[in-house]
Design an enzyme around this catalytic site. Structure first.
Site, PDB file in Angstrom:
ATOM      1  N   THR A  27      -1.428  -7.586  -1.506  1.00 36.95           N
ATOM      2  CA  THR A  27      -0.019  -7.278  -1.297  1.00 36.95           C
ATOM      3  C   THR A  27       0.704  -8.549  -0.866  1.00 36.95           C
ATOM      4  OG1 THR A  27      -0.307  -6.773   1.052  1.00 36.95           O
ATOM      5  CG2 THR A  27      -0.645  -4.954  -0.513  1.00 36.95           C
ATOM      6  N   ASP A  34      14.030   3.089   9.891  1.00 36.78           N
ATOM      7  CA  ASP A  34      13.257   2.095  10.630  1.00 36.78           C
ATOM      8  C   ASP A  34      12.380   2.851  11.620  1.00 36.78           C
ATOM      9  OD1 ASP A  34      12.224   0.081  12.201  1.00 36.78           O
ATOM     10  OD2 ASP A  34      14.144  -0.911  12.559  1.00 36.78           O
ATOM     11  N   LYS A  93      -3.462  -1.363  16.195  1.00 38.93           N
ATOM     12  CA  LYS A  93      -4.197  -0.532  15.246  1.00 38.93           C
ATOM     13  C   LYS A  93      -5.326   0.239  15.925  1.00 38.93           C
ATOM     14  CE  LYS A  93      -1.823  -1.549  11.568  1.00 38.93           C
ATOM     15  NZ  LYS A  93      -1.019  -0.511  10.872  1.00 38.93           N
ATOM     16  N   SER A 127      -6.543  -0.520  10.550  1.00 40.73           N
ATOM     17  CA  SER A 127      -6.929  -1.759   9.882  1.00 40.73           C
ATOM     18  C   SER A 127      -8.367  -2.078  10.261  1.00 40.73           C
ATOM     19  CB  SER A 127      -6.015  -2.914  10.316  1.00 40.73           C
ATOM     20  OG  SER A 127      -6.537  -4.164   9.902  1.00 40.73           O
ATOM     21  N   TYR A 184      -1.865  -7.442  17.033  1.00 39.72           N
ATOM     22  CA  TYR A 184      -1.927  -6.559  15.865  1.00 39.72           C
ATOM     23  C   TYR A 184      -3.136  -5.632  15.945  1.00 39.72           C
ATOM     24  CZ  TYR A 184      -2.526  -5.105  10.992  1.00 39.72           C
ATOM     25  OH  TYR A 184      -2.689  -4.369   9.842  1.00 39.72           O
ATOM     26  N   ILE A 228       0.831  -1.197   0.000  1.00 40.76           N
ATOM     27  CA  ILE A 228       0.000   0.000   0.000  1.00 40.76           C
ATOM     28  C   ILE A 228       0.871   1.255   0.000  1.00 40.76           C
ATOM     29  CG2 ILE A 228      -1.632   1.341   1.380  1.00 40.76           C
ATOM     30  CD1 ILE A 228      -2.878  -1.348   2.256  1.00 40.76           C
TER      31      ILE A 228
END
Length: 261
Positions: free
Chosen positions: A194, A69, A163, A146, A159, A23
């Site tokens: 992706t 990073d 988000k 997300s 995760y 993305i």
């Protein structure tokens, strides 16, 4: 590059973190196609990042690839300092760097937590901090959430939490940055075609369905459009939030998920 017939970002400068792949790469190309000078932040894949720079240059645009990073606040600061040295201003941040994580509760370690939140949450916070420090009135910050932040998925707790925290940051920072005429929003992508999605798509299915139905069949059940998004389709959402078309939109998370349910 994406065929776009407008120049909403002519004369503007955008930093795109995670801009060498997926993305982020699509966002970098979209903003460049609409006239922005683009700083492509990347962590490790210099060849891919330089390939996007060449593509932008071949189409008459301006771009530079800079290694950073986002898990390291010092590297974030250096990225924005170099961006200002290169182009002298900053108008847009598209924060697209991120990392996936799937595992059951009993397996999550403190190291896992630190790794995921360092990139997905802390990295976005300090990218927003640095961007805001260099922006004037009209600045646009777009972070990445997300659909997982608002949907239960087995083994996706760490995760999803990273988000959800991002969405809370966007909401609360909107009041603070709004006083300076800067907007901050987020995009919540659904399944997107992706390399990250290819590696993790089966994990989104219920454990009892894994290996029993294919991804395409699963998507017809859980998505109104019945397919993965193309990165360029998600990039259009970032371009909207980064543009003057979204001047009165801030503190919000915009789902670009094909009607995921």
């Amino acid at each position: 590059m994406t065929a776009v017939h407008c120049s909403r970002f002519a004369g503007k400068v955008a930093v795109v973190t995670g801009g060498s792949r997926g993305i982020g790469a699509a966002v970098a190309k979209r903003l460049a196609a609409e006239g922005a000078a683009v700083v492509i932040g990347y962590r490790g894949n210099e060849q891919a990042a330089q390939g996007i720079v060449s593509m932008v240059s071949d189409n008459g645009g301006r771009a530079v690839a800079l290694r950073a990073d986002v898990a390291d606040p010092d590297q974030i600061r250096a990225l924005f300092r170099q961006a200002m040295d290169q182009f002298g201003r900053l108008d847009v941040l598209a924060s697209c760097a991120g990392v996936e994580h799937f595992d059951a509760l009993e397996n999550i370690t403190p190291a896992d937590f630190d790794h995921v939140f360092a990139i997905n949450t802390r990295g976005q916070l300090f990218a927003a901090q640095e961007a805001a420090a260099h922006m004037d009135v009209g600045g646009r910050i777009v972070l990445t959430s997300s659909v997982s932040a608002s949907r239960a998925v087995f083994g996706h707790t760490l995760y999803a939490a990273s988000k959800a925290a991002t969405e809370s940051m966007v909401l609360n920072l909107s009041a603070e940055l709004g006083q300076r005429g800067i907007t901050i929003n987020a995009i919540a992508p659904g399944g997107t075609a992706t390399d990250m999605a290819a590696a993790n798509a089966p994990s989104y299915q219920h454990p009892q369905l894994r290996d029993k139905i294919g991804l395409e069949q699963w998507l017809t059940v859980h998505g109104a459009l019945g397919r993965l998004a193309q990165p360029e389709e998600v990039a259009a959402g970032y371009a909207f939030l980064a543009s003057d078309d979204a001047a009165y939109m801030t503190g919000r998370t915009l789902p670009v998920d094909g009607g995921f349910f």
